[in-house]
Design an enzyme around this catalytic site. Structure first.
Site, PDB file in Angstrom:
ATOM      1  N   CYS A 102       0.815  -1.129   0.123  1.00  0.00           N
ATOM      2  CA  CYS A 102      -0.030   0.036   0.019  1.00  0.00           C
ATOM      3  C   CYS A 102       0.758   1.137   0.148  1.00  0.00           C
ATOM      4  CB  CYS A 102      -0.853  -0.096   1.274  1.00  0.00           C
ATOM      5  SG  CYS A 102      -1.774   1.417   1.700  1.00  0.00           S
ATOM      6  N   CYS A 131       0.010   3.766   2.593  1.00  0.00           N
ATOM      7  CA  CYS A 131       0.576   3.236   4.133  1.00  0.00           C
ATOM      8  C   CYS A 131       2.072   3.529   4.133  1.00  0.00           C
ATOM      9  CB  CYS A 131       0.300   1.719   4.115  1.00  0.00           C
ATOM     10  SG  CYS A 131      -1.323   1.271   4.044  1.00  0.00           S
TER      11      CYS A 131
END
Length: 103
Positions: free
Chosen positions: A28, A31
Site C-alpha cells: 500500500c 501506508c
C-alpha cells in the site's frame, strides 16, 4: 516508537490507556507514506499513547474485528474500546491533532 504486532500479541497485550493502531499492508503506497509520519507522532506523544502497526494481510481477523475496509486506517482505543478512526493518508499536523484529541 511504533511497534509491529500480530493478532496473538494484540490479544495478550495490556490495553489500558490509549492505543493507536495503524492498519496497513506492505503493498500500500499511502501506508508507506504514513509510516514515517506516524513514527514522528509516536515519538512526540511518547508516554501518552502506545502506537502499534498491524499488517492487514497477516492479521485479517484483527482487521475484520475493527471494521477495516480501506487502508491505511488509524484506530484509537481507550482501555481497549474503539473511540475513533481515520482512513487514508493525513499530514503530520492532522495526524497529531487526531490522536491528541483522543488522549
Amino acid at each position: 516508537m511504533v511497534k509491529k504486532i500480530n493478532q496473538d500479541e494484540f490479544k495478550s497485550m495490556d490495553k489500558s490507556g490509549v492505543s493507536v493502531l495503524d492498519f496497513n499492508a506492505t503493498w500500500c503506497g499511502p501506508c508507506k507514506m504514513l509510516a514515517p509520519v506516524l513514527e514522528e507522532v509516536s515519538e512526540e506523544l511518547s508516554g501518552k499513547a502506545n502506537f502499534y502497526s498491524v499488517d492487514t494481510d497477516e492479521n485479517p481477523d484483527l482487521a475484520r474485528e475493527y471494521g477495516i475496509m480501506n487502508i491505511p486506517a488509524i484506530v484509537v482505543l481507550k482501555d481497549g474500546e474503539k473511540v475513533d478512526m481515520n482512513v487514508g493518508f493525513v499530514p503530520k499536523e492532522a495526524l497529531s491533532d487526531f490522536v491528541s484529541k483522543n488522549l
